[in-house]
Write a protein that holds these residues in place. Structure first.
Motif, PDB file in Angstrom:
ATOM      1  N   MET A  69       0.818  -1.122   0.064  1.00 30.34           N
ATOM      2  CA  MET A  69       0.003   0.180  -0.098  1.00 30.34           C
ATOM      3  C   MET A  69       0.824   1.336   0.078  1.00 30.34           C
ATOM      4  O   MET A  69       0.332   2.431  -0.575  1.00 30.34           O
ATOM      5  CB  MET A  69      -0.918  -0.068   1.221  1.00 30.34           C
ATOM      6  CG  MET A  69      -2.184  -0.700   0.973  1.00 30.34           C
ATOM      7  SD  MET A  69      -3.020  -0.391  -0.387  1.00 30.34           S
ATOM      8  CE  MET A  69      -4.655  -1.045  -0.440  1.00 30.34           C
ATOM      9  N   ILE A  70       1.915   1.312   0.478  1.00 30.03           N
ATOM     10  CA  ILE A  70       2.908   2.334   0.685  1.00 30.03           C
ATOM     11  C   ILE A  70       3.363   2.590  -0.835  1.00 30.03           C
ATOM     12  O   ILE A  70       3.308   3.972  -1.344  1.00 30.03           O
ATOM     13  CB  ILE A  70       4.212   1.995   1.514  1.00 30.03           C
ATOM     14  CG1 ILE A  70       3.806   2.257   2.899  1.00 30.03           C
ATOM     15  CG2 ILE A  70       5.115   3.035   1.233  1.00 30.03           C
ATOM     16  CD1 ILE A  70       4.889   1.828   3.891  1.00 30.03           C
ATOM     17  N   ALA A  71       3.911   1.707  -1.674  1.00 29.79           N
ATOM     18  CA  ALA A  71       4.203   1.729  -2.985  1.00 29.79           C
ATOM     19  C   ALA A  71       2.971   2.068  -3.858  1.00 29.79           C
ATOM     20  O   ALA A  71       2.957   3.169  -4.858  1.00 29.79           O
ATOM     21  CB  ALA A  71       4.692   0.405  -3.522  1.00 29.79           C
ATOM     22  N   ILE A  72       1.793   1.698  -3.711  1.00 32.46           N
ATOM     23  CA  ILE A  72       0.521   2.147  -4.578  1.00 32.46           C
ATOM     24  C   ILE A  72       0.336   3.626  -4.112  1.00 32.46           C
ATOM     25  O   ILE A  72       0.072   4.368  -5.145  1.00 32.46           O
ATOM     26  CB  ILE A  72      -0.761   1.085  -4.374  1.00 32.46           C
ATOM     27  CG1 ILE A  72      -0.279  -0.390  -4.854  1.00 32.46           C
ATOM     28  CG2 ILE A  72      -1.972   1.529  -5.038  1.00 32.46           C
ATOM     29  CD1 ILE A  72      -1.413  -1.348  -4.581  1.00 32.46           C
ATOM     30  N   GLY A  73      -0.126   3.578  -2.812  1.00 31.94           N
ATOM     31  CA  GLY A  73      -0.365   5.171  -2.263  1.00 31.94           C
ATOM     32  C   GLY A  73       0.599   6.142  -2.714  1.00 31.94           C
ATOM     33  O   GLY A  73       0.110   7.374  -2.988  1.00 31.94           O
TER      34      GLY A  73
ATOM     35  N   TYR B 275       3.284   4.825  11.244  1.00 33.51           N
ATOM     36  CA  TYR B 275       3.340   5.572   9.915  1.00 33.51           C
ATOM     37  C   TYR B 275       2.866   4.222   8.685  1.00 33.51           C
ATOM     38  O   TYR B 275       1.811   4.783   8.207  1.00 33.51           O
ATOM     39  CB  TYR B 275       4.764   5.614   9.526  1.00 33.51           C
ATOM     40  CG  TYR B 275       4.976   5.884   7.905  1.00 33.51           C
ATOM     41  CD1 TYR B 275       4.121   6.692   7.023  1.00 33.51           C
ATOM     42  CD2 TYR B 275       5.572   4.656   7.086  1.00 33.51           C
ATOM     43  CE1 TYR B 275       4.250   6.662   5.809  1.00 33.51           C
ATOM     44  CE2 TYR B 275       5.703   4.707   5.778  1.00 33.51           C
ATOM     45  CZ  TYR B 275       5.164   5.864   5.080  1.00 33.51           C
ATOM     46  OH  TYR B 275       5.066   5.852   3.959  1.00 33.51           O
ATOM     47  N   GLY B 276       3.059   3.013   8.866  1.00 29.28           N
ATOM     48  CA  GLY B 276       2.557   2.125   8.095  1.00 29.28           C
ATOM     49  C   GLY B 276       1.167   1.915   8.178  1.00 29.28           C
ATOM     50  O   GLY B 276       0.603   1.721   6.921  1.00 29.28           O
TER      51      GLY B 276
ATOM     52  N   THR C 186       6.661   6.064  -5.886  1.00 28.03           N
ATOM     53  CA  THR C 186       6.644   4.601  -6.029  1.00 28.03           C
ATOM     54  C   THR C 186       7.935   4.167  -5.529  1.00 28.03           C
ATOM     55  O   THR C 186       7.918   2.999  -4.915  1.00 28.03           O
ATOM     56  CB  THR C 186       6.206   4.237  -7.440  1.00 28.03           C
ATOM     57  OG1 THR C 186       7.376   5.252  -8.457  1.00 28.03           O
ATOM     58  CG2 THR C 186       5.097   4.353  -8.011  1.00 28.03           C
ATOM     59  N   GLU C 187       9.003   5.065  -5.374  1.00 27.61           N
ATOM     60  CA  GLU C 187      10.362   4.662  -4.972  1.00 27.61           C
ATOM     61  C   GLU C 187      10.128   4.568  -3.466  1.00 27.61           C
ATOM     62  O   GLU C 187      11.151   3.966  -2.720  1.00 27.61           O
ATOM     63  CB  GLU C 187      11.506   5.494  -5.534  1.00 27.61           C
ATOM     64  CG  GLU C 187      11.486   6.772  -4.724  1.00 27.61           C
ATOM     65  CD  GLU C 187      10.326   7.558  -5.238  1.00 27.61           C
ATOM     66  OE1 GLU C 187      10.231   8.812  -4.451  1.00 27.61           O
ATOM     67  OE2 GLU C 187       9.607   7.822  -6.273  1.00 27.61           O
ATOM     68  N   LEU C 188       9.108   4.946  -2.645  1.00 25.42           N
ATOM     69  CA  LEU C 188       9.054   4.731  -1.220  1.00 25.42           C
ATOM     70  C   LEU C 188       9.352   3.406  -0.826  1.00 25.42           C
ATOM     71  O   LEU C 188       9.781   2.912   0.230  1.00 25.42           O
ATOM     72  CB  LEU C 188       7.699   5.326  -0.734  1.00 25.42           C
ATOM     73  CG  LEU C 188       7.564   6.940  -0.599  1.00 25.42           C
ATOM     74  CD1 LEU C 188       6.111   7.287  -0.815  1.00 25.42           C
ATOM     75  CD2 LEU C 188       8.359   7.416   0.218  1.00 25.42           C
ATOM     76  N   VAL C 189       8.823   2.549  -1.676  1.00 24.14           N
ATOM     77  CA  VAL C 189       8.972   1.074  -1.146  1.00 24.14           C
ATOM     78  C   VAL C 189      10.480   0.777  -0.958  1.00 24.14           C
ATOM     79  O   VAL C 189      10.618   0.150  -0.171  1.00 24.14           O
ATOM     80  CB  VAL C 189       8.482   0.387  -2.377  1.00 24.14           C
ATOM     81  CG1 VAL C 189       9.137   0.004  -3.391  1.00 24.14           C
ATOM     82  CG2 VAL C 189       8.105  -1.198  -1.513  1.00 24.14           C
ATOM     83  N   GLY C 190      11.508   1.323  -1.617  1.00 22.22           N
ATOM     84  CA  GLY C 190      12.931   1.372  -1.383  1.00 22.22           C
ATOM     85  C   GLY C 190      13.197   1.628   0.008  1.00 22.22           C
ATOM     86  O   GLY C 190      14.024   1.018   0.699  1.00 22.22           O
TER      87      GLY C 190
ATOM     88  N   SER D 264       4.106  10.494   4.141  1.00 26.46           N
ATOM     89  CA  SER D 264       5.099   9.467   3.519  1.00 26.46           C
ATOM     90  C   SER D 264       6.248  10.350   3.248  1.00 26.46           C
ATOM     91  O   SER D 264       7.464   9.753   3.426  1.00 26.46           O
ATOM     92  CB  SER D 264       4.715   9.208   2.005  1.00 26.46           C
ATOM     93  OG  SER D 264       3.573   8.161   2.101  1.00 26.46           O
ATOM     94  N   GLY D 265       6.222  11.733   3.047  1.00 28.88           N
ATOM     95  CA  GLY D 265       7.417  12.688   2.976  1.00 28.88           C
ATOM     96  C   GLY D 265       8.006  12.880   4.341  1.00 28.88           C
ATOM     97  O   GLY D 265       9.433  12.879   4.337  1.00 28.88           O
ATOM     98  N   MET D 266       7.135  12.869   5.421  1.00 24.63           N
ATOM     99  CA  MET D 266       7.911  12.873   6.741  1.00 24.63           C
ATOM    100  C   MET D 266       8.616  11.854   6.877  1.00 24.63           C
ATOM    101  O   MET D 266       9.736  11.728   7.675  1.00 24.63           O
ATOM    102  CB  MET D 266       6.517  13.134   7.755  1.00 24.63           C
ATOM    103  CG  MET D 266       7.227  13.395   9.176  1.00 24.63           C
ATOM    104  SD  MET D 266       7.229  15.180   9.532  1.00 24.63           S
ATOM    105  CE  MET D 266       5.658  15.604   9.777  1.00 24.63           C
TER     106      MET D 266
END
Length: 484
Positions: A17-21, A145-146, A213-217, A306-308
């Motif tokens: 969901m982090i990557a999709i969102g 956060y998750g 999308t790169e947040l998943v990394g 997500s930015g935080m």
């Protein structure tokens, strides 16, 4: 008790969901209408499909490295290990700055959205409230956060699915009157309007839409069983994102003629005529504007949240690697890098400028300041993966030992690199094509590039770093950075 360890608190569902969102937000809900208006439904579709392909290759490149070496520094750490420490330094600070500024941007946007319901309230009130909410969710623990990101993303995904279902029913004439069919794809200059240059403009918009999308990394560094969960998230995410974006663009293009003036006017201050609102209203949903306002507020809070998270983790890793002051490497007993979080949140206070100098102007100024940073991060992923695989082969390692293997190497990272460069250089091509060169437009659009180069080359000159020879690349994984 304080330690220097993060905790693996993110489950597989959080990671997906982090990557999709990270990619579903105002780019889809608001900017998609302007894309169809300028390039026609066919042009918008082609541009989004091309960027989707680039993002797919970037995600598989990131997935291969993140499954092998799951660290919160992500591509900053990969660039340090596989390319050159100076590139890692510049990418890390670039990404921290990008997301820290994005927090401020999203807080400004949140205040603008709240004025839809409460037009007479001061922006500073909403900015402070949303900043406190984001800080609190990140301060609790990585699970805080998750979990919040999971539900934020679920609302966005549910909205897009509902939009696609209602849209398809309207196209077939089952809902909202007679069947529309494909006639809006052939009206006027459709399906392609404005030629190649219009499509190039949409390329930029699509590129911004997919950022996140790169947040998943970054999240891989705190996920349970990253060798299994990161590849799983990568595989699921691409097809879902492609489905959401491509189907949503088709639905909008079929239901609303590209020359409808409302398409170009939907923005954060005018959600009543966003393409999603227009379609829902056409279907007879009376509260469409209010519902979409709430959904877009969710998107804005999700992006800020997500930015935080991302900028805090990147700053923590920079401090761990000696590229930022050591005090930012401190982690409390819940595995939260509090000092890094405090500095990042204070940058978010820039949003308060919105209440002093007028909402819209500051919102655009903050947006321009961080505009190119995401594309630079993507370039870093493509370069790092190319070098990672080359070094892996040069040292005689078995590719079958990788937890996840990106397909189509070396085409994938090379294709992503070329498209990314194309998008970066074409960022504001119209500034060069007028009768006189628009120097202000050039400064606003390209300021991120010289800043990045100054940081990269400055660190290189001071520290005298060199490109790491392929045979000397260090593939060891540091397990001390995360605790289970």
């Amino acid at each position: 008790m304080e330690s220097n360890q993060l905790q693996r608190g993110l489950k597989a569902r959080h990671l997906t969901m982090i990557a999709i969102g990270g990619s579903i937000g105002t780019g889809l809900f608001l900017a998609s209408g302007g894309s169809i208006h300028s390039a026609g439904p066919g042009g918008a579709l082609a541009a989004y499909a091309a960027i989707s392909l680039m993002v797919y290759f970037l995600m598989t490149s990131l997935g291969e490295m993140a499954a092998f070496l799951p660290v919160s520094g992500s591509f900053s750490t990969y660039a340090t290990k596989f390319v050159d420490p100076s590139l890692g330094f510049a990418l890390g600070w670039n990404y921290w700055y990008n997301w820290a500024i994005t927090i401020a941007v999203e807080l400004s946007a949140g205040a603008l959205i709240m004025k839809y319901w409460f037009p007479d309230t001061p922006s500073i009130l909403w900015s402070a409230l949303f900043l406190a909410l984001m800080f609190g969710l990140n301060y609790l623990s990585v699970k805080g956060y998750g979990e919040s990101e999971y539900w934020f993303s679920l609302i966005k995904v549910a909205t897009v699915i509902l939009f696609i279902i209602i849209g398809l029913l309207m196209i077939l004439g089952i809902m909202g009157g007679e069947a529309v069919g494909f006639r809006n794809f052939t009206v006027g200059e459709a399906p392609f309007n404005g030629g190649f240059m219009a499509m190039l403009g949409v390329f930029m918009i699509a590129g911004f839409s997919f950022q996140g999308t790169e947040l998943v990394g970054i999240a891989a560094g705190e996920s349970e069983n990253p060798a299994k969960n990161v590849p799983k998230a990568i595989k699921q995410v691409f097809w879902r994102i492609l489905l959401f974006y491509i189907l949503a663009i088709i639905v909008i293009g079929l239901l609303i003629p590209y020359d409808n003036p409302n398409l170009v006017n939907g923005d954060i201050e005018n959600i009543a005529i966003s393409p999603f609102t227009l379609v829902f209203q056409k279907a007879g949903l009376a509260f469409a504007a209010s519902v979409m306002n709430a959904v877009i507020l969710t998107s804005v809070l999700s992006a800020g949240n997500s930015g935080m998270y991302a900028s805090t983790r990147m700053l923590w890793m920079l401090a761990k690697e000696g590229k930022a002051p050591k005090l930012f490497s401190k982690v409390n007993k819940r595995g939260v890098p509090v000092n890094a979080l405090l500095l990042t949140a204070s940058i978010g206070m820039l949003a308060f400028l919105a209440s002093l100098f007028g909402d819209g102007a500051v919102y655009m100024w903050l947006l321009n300041a961080s505009g190119m940073s995401g594309f630079i991060a993507w370039l870093g992923i493509a370069i790092s993966h190319y070098r990672f695989r080359k070094a892996y082969a040069a040292q005689g390692r078995d590719l079958n030992q990788l937890p996840y293997r990106a397909k189509w190497f070396p085409f994938g990272p090379i294709f992503a690199f070329v498209v990314c460069c194309f998008v970066i250089l074409g960022q504001n091509y119209t500034a060069f094509t007028g009768e006189t060169i628009d120097w202000n437009g050039i400064l606003v659009s390209y300021i991120g590039l010289p800043l990045f180069l100054i940081v990269w080359l400055g660190y290189k000159a001071v520290k005298k770093t060199k490109v790491v020879p392929l045979r000397e690349v260090d593939f060891s994984t540091d397990e001390t950075t995360v605790s289970n």
